[in-house]
Design a protein around this motif. Structure first.
Motif, PDB file in Angstrom:
ATOM      1  N   GLY A  66       0.833  -1.198   0.000  1.00 42.75           N
ATOM      2  CA  GLY A  66       0.000   0.000   0.000  1.00 42.75           C
ATOM      3  C   GLY A  66       0.869   1.249   0.000  1.00 42.75           C
ATOM      4  O   GLY A  66       2.068   1.192   0.309  1.00 42.75           O
ATOM      5  N   ASP A  67       0.253   2.388  -0.314  1.00 43.24           N
ATOM      6  CA  ASP A  67       1.017   3.644  -0.347  1.00 43.24           C
ATOM      7  C   ASP A  67       1.538   3.995   1.046  1.00 43.24           C
ATOM      8  O   ASP A  67       2.667   4.477   1.195  1.00 43.24           O
ATOM      9  N   GLY A  68       0.743   3.693   2.082  1.00 41.85           N
ATOM     10  CA  GLY A  68       1.180   4.008   3.452  1.00 41.85           C
ATOM     11  C   GLY A  68       2.420   3.222   3.834  1.00 41.85           C
ATOM     12  O   GLY A  68       3.395   3.773   4.360  1.00 41.85           O
ATOM     13  N   SER A  69       2.398   1.943   3.560  1.00 45.98           N
ATOM     14  CA  SER A  69       3.562   1.109   3.882  1.00 45.98           C
ATOM     15  C   SER A  69       4.780   1.507   3.059  1.00 45.98           C
ATOM     16  O   SER A  69       5.900   1.530   3.557  1.00 45.98           O
ATOM     17  N   LEU A 129       2.518  -1.237  -6.298  1.00 46.01           N
ATOM     18  CA  LEU A 129       2.095  -0.273  -5.281  1.00 46.01           C
ATOM     19  C   LEU A 129       0.629   0.132  -5.473  1.00 46.01           C
ATOM     20  O   LEU A 129       0.272   0.701  -6.507  1.00 46.01           O
ATOM     21  N   PHE A 130      -0.189  -0.183  -4.501  1.00 48.15           N
ATOM     22  CA  PHE A 130      -1.616   0.155  -4.550  1.00 48.15           C
ATOM     23  C   PHE A 130      -1.813   1.473  -3.803  1.00 48.15           C
ATOM     24  O   PHE A 130      -1.809   1.502  -2.571  1.00 48.15           O
ATOM     25  N   ASP A 131      -2.010   2.543  -4.590  1.00 44.48           N
ATOM     26  CA  ASP A 131      -2.108   3.876  -3.993  1.00 44.48           C
ATOM     27  C   ASP A 131      -3.569   4.307  -3.892  1.00 44.48           C
ATOM     28  O   ASP A 131      -4.197   4.638  -4.901  1.00 44.48           O
ATOM     29  N   ASN A 132      -4.105   4.282  -2.663  1.00 51.15           N
ATOM     30  CA  ASN A 132      -5.467   4.803  -2.439  1.00 51.15           C
ATOM     31  C   ASN A 132      -5.409   6.098  -1.636  1.00 51.15           C
ATOM     32  O   ASN A 132      -6.381   6.518  -1.030  1.00 51.15           O
ATOM     33  N   SER A 133      -4.205   6.685  -1.596  1.00 52.77           N
ATOM     34  CA  SER A 133      -3.965   7.944  -0.896  1.00 52.77           C
ATOM     35  C   SER A 133      -4.486   7.923   0.541  1.00 52.77           C
ATOM     36  O   SER A 133      -5.268   8.783   0.947  1.00 52.77           O
ATOM     37  N   GLY A 134      -4.023   6.942   1.282  1.00 61.42           N
ATOM     38  CA  GLY A 134      -4.403   6.933   2.692  1.00 61.42           C
ATOM     39  C   GLY A 134      -4.113   5.624   3.391  1.00 61.42           C
ATOM     40  O   GLY A 134      -3.724   4.634   2.765  1.00 61.42           O
ATOM     41  N   PHE A 135      -4.275   5.669   4.701  1.00 59.14           N
ATOM     42  CA  PHE A 135      -4.210   4.466   5.534  1.00 59.14           C
ATOM     43  C   PHE A 135      -5.598   3.833   5.467  1.00 59.14           C
ATOM     44  O   PHE A 135      -6.406   3.939   6.406  1.00 59.14           O
ATOM     45  N   GLY A 136      -5.874   3.194   4.340  1.00 65.50           N
ATOM     46  CA  GLY A 136      -7.232   2.765   4.004  1.00 65.50           C
ATOM     47  C   GLY A 136      -7.875   1.857   5.038  1.00 65.50           C
ATOM     48  O   GLY A 136      -9.019   2.077   5.443  1.00 65.50           O
ATOM     49  N   CYS A 137      -7.159   0.819   5.459  1.00 65.16           N
ATOM     50  CA  CYS A 137      -7.806  -0.157   6.356  1.00 65.16           C
ATOM     51  C   CYS A 137      -8.084   0.461   7.721  1.00 65.16           C
ATOM     52  O   CYS A 137      -9.071   0.116   8.375  1.00 65.16           O
TER      53      CYS A 137
HETATM   54 MG   LIG Z   1      -3.271   3.185   1.308  1.00 64.72          MG
END
Ligand SMILES: [Mg+2]
Ligand SMILES: Cc1ncc(C[n+]2csc(CCOP(=O)(O)OP(=O)(O)O)c2C)c(N)n1
Ligand SMILES: O=C1C[C@@H](O)[C@H](O)[C@@H](O)C1=O
Length: 637
Positions: free
Chosen positions: A492-495, A517-525
């Motif tokens: 993820g983008d955060g990691s 890299l899966f970028d959802n612009s945030g700490f999604g979970c």
């Molecule tokens: Mg994310």
């Protein structure tokens, strides 16, 4: 007369490490493959000098961040099924403090790794040296004491001759499957360079036998009786089953007696997904098939599992009034869990010995296993086809973001790609013998449910500590373990932002890794977690001071390091990028912008997390009440 050899402490350490061998199932090979280093004043003149003079067979690799290189060492050991390790040497103070998260990762996952941080001066003459913390109550406490709670074995060397007994203890721990974890030997920086007349015998070849612990007759009889009495037993495949290489016997027993297999994150891909009785992951990040089977079970045969909250849905996955437990584990501590009947022995050996004792036995599952599996595969197929729409879109994670907010993300990130669809595209496109690695965020859940490994041991999840930053660093360790295969870091983008320093190390040493890299612009979970429990969206999205969604060009970042990079925001672009990445010799990074809330949701599972008992929001009060209700159904211990 005793023959001695005059060496510095550090030279003796390196000489000894070179002489440690493993013996497993008739094969013998060196145990320590190499050593990662970040040098500083705490280790460069001692361990650095020793390695420069004679590193023996050790591969010496320069890391970029202590935690990152330690993660690489851990992933190497895990991928080698704990039969070969890398050592890790760091400087003092901040250099050793940076090991702490990685040591916790190794400990929680029972992974052997040797940590050698430098320590403060034994003579204390120049104290306080640069990077030395000072306590008023004790001069004996150093930064390295912080590593004690995250080490399986810990020692401090303040005289050269202490090294001998310390190393023997460390390697006994490192090579015991029941105790495997990080061994941390801190060496005072002056002592690293001090010489001593070491007994030559200390450096003779030592073979550590990874013997398979044989189950007792009492244990086998008890286990066989429990299975034969049960109508619907379910086998829970944990990491211990993988380390014991129990695949063939698991499949044989499952097929012959019609027993479903369900998996923990560590146990997944011990048996490939194509095996008809493999129902996939159990628990919070599990499949509906596995969770339904577990509810029906009257016996859980837990093989090499720690029964973490994720596997047991915080102890609600089973009907505890009727379900019995049979635990097969090399660790007594693990075998004792859930009031189980305990078989403290090697998984493969135990199952092989049980096989002839179960003749004529068949479960009452009948066709249910196939039906559950088919139902789940249909759900997976649905998730592979999720299409975003700018109106009336119903994401998997419901009632968090309005259509307006989802559209804002689609606009800002220039994407309509759903995470589930993207992940399954990766699964369908990469070569089946490639290994994927992950550890934190929403992706471990999606992977445990949706990733279909058709080749055993190609699924590498660190979900004991779920340490952000393991994904990219660990990929380097996997490449070192499997140099002829592709490895994909699913991150993820955060990691990625938290730690990706060893991407550079991979490029530096020509050890190709692929970062997806899966970028959802945030700490999604975590955003899902807070909103599921009645809170607002609070500091988990990546937004600017004026509330704009952050749009980071990660491809450009990796390009700067020398990686081959791609941007893929739909299935066609992603397939093309993955195909091209296979042809590269250099490390690659594929940036995929995905929409938030398009990861998978829970399937008949529950996670016990702390919720505020009093609050000014009705939604939080409701979440608290819901938790109390669930706790009433959960086993208390
Ligand atoms: Mg994310
Ligand atoms: C070192 C570390 N710090 C904090 C956490 C808590 N944590 C778990 S997942 C997560 C966010 C992950 O974000 P990202 O990698 O973007 O994944 P996403 O959930 O968005 O898919 C955080 C902060 C952790 N697991 N590890
Ligand atoms: O707190 C967490 C929540 C999980 O969903 C996530 O995968 C894990 O990384 C974590 O730390």
């Amino acid at each position: 007369m005793m023959k001695t050899i005059r060496l510095t402490t550090a030279q003796a350490l390196i000489k000894f490490i070179n002489q440690q061998y493993i013996h497993f199932d008739g094969e013998e090979f060196p145990f320590v493959e190499g050593i990662f280093n970040v040098f500083g004043h705490g280790n460069v003149l001692g361990i650095g000098q020793a390695l420069e003079q004679d590193s023996g067979h050790l591969k010496v690799i320069q890391g970029k961040n202590e935690q990152g290189m330690a993660h690489a060492a851990i992933a190497y050991s895990k991928q080698m099924l704990r039969q070969k390790i890398y050592a890790v040497t760091t400087s003092v103070g901040p250099g050793s403090a940076n090991l702490a998260a990685a040591a916790g990762t190794a400990l929680a996952n029972n992974i052997p790794v040797l940590f050698i941080p430098g320590d403060t001066f034994a003579t204390r003459q120049p104290d306080p040296v640069l990077q030395q913390v000072e306590h008023e109550h004790s001069l004996a406490v150093t930064t390295n004491d912080a590593l004690k709670p995250v080490s399986r074995y810990w020692d401090r060397i303040t005289r050269p001759e202490q090294l001998m007994s310390s190393l023997i203890r460390a390697f006994e721990v490192l090579t015991d499957p029941a105790k495997a974890g990080p061994a941390t030997i801190c060496i005072s920086q002056d002592v690293e360079g001090e010489a001593f007349d070491f007994d030559e015998k200390f450096f003779e070849k030592r073979v550590h036998y990874l013997d398979r612990k044989i189950p007792l007759e009492r244990e086998l009889n008890g286990a066989a009786a429990l299975i034969k009495e049960s109508k619907k037993p379910v086998i829970l495949v944990g990491g211990g089953a993988k380390y014991s290489r129990a695949r063939d016997i698991l499949m044989k027993l499952s097929e012959k007696h019609n027993i479903p297999l369900v998996e923990t994150q560590a146990g997944k891909a011990t048996v490939e997904c194509t095996f008809k009785n493999n129902l996939g992951g159990l628990g919070i990040t599990g499949t509906l098939a596995a969770n339904k089977a577990a509810r029906q079970a009257d016996l859980i045969i837990g093989i090499g599992t720690r029964y973490t909250d994720f596997a047991t849905s915080s102890k609600t996955a089973f009907d505890f009034d009727t379900t019995k437990f049979l635990n097969i584990n090399v660790s007594r501590m693990q075998a004792y869990k859930l009031d189980a009947f305990q078989v403290v022995a090697d998984a493969k050996t135990t199952l092989e010995k049980l096989a002839p004792m179960l003749e004529g036995y068949t479960t009452e599952f009948g066709h249910t296993i196939t039906e559950l599996k088919d139902e789940w595969l249909a759900e997976r197929d649905r998730l592979s086809k999720i299409q975003f729409t700018r109106e009336n879109f119903d994401p998997e994670i419901k009632n968090h973001f309005s259509q307006e907010v989802l559209n804002e993300y689609a606009e800002a990130l220039n994407t309509e790609f759903a995470q589930t669809a993207a992940l399954i595209t990766v699964n369908d496109t990469i070569d089946p013998d490639s290994t994927i690695i992950c550890s934190a965020g929403s992706l471990p859940g999606d992977l445990q449910r949706l990733w279909n490994p058709t080749v055993p041991d190609t699924y590498h999840l660190e979900y004991g500590y779920s340490c952000m930053g393991y994904e990219v660093s660990g990929a380097l360790g996997i490449k070192l373990a499997n140099p002829d295969k592709e490895v994909y870091s699913i991150v993820g983008d955060g990691s990625f932002l938290m730690l990706h320093s060893e991407l550079i190390t991979s490029i530096q040493y020509n050890q190709k890794i692929n970062v997806v890299l899966f970028d959802n612009s945030g700490f999604g979970c975590i955003n899902n977690l807070q909103m599921d429990h009645g809170s607002g969206s609070y500091f988990c999205e990546f937004r600017t001071h004026d509330n704009q969604i952050l749009n980071i060009d990660y491809a450009k970042v990796a390009e700067g390091y020398g990686a081959k990079t791609y941007r893929a925001n739909n299935a066609e672009e992603l397939k093309a990028a993955l195909e091209d990445a296979k042809k590269q010799d250099v490390s690659t990074l594929i940036e995929i912008k995905v929409l938030p809330k398009t990861m998978t949701d829970g399937y008949d599972s529950w996670w016990n997390v702390g919720v505020a008992e009093v609050s000014n929001k009705e939604s939080i009060q409701k979440a608290y009440q819901f938790r109390q209700q669930k706790l009433e159904q959960a086993k208390q211990y």
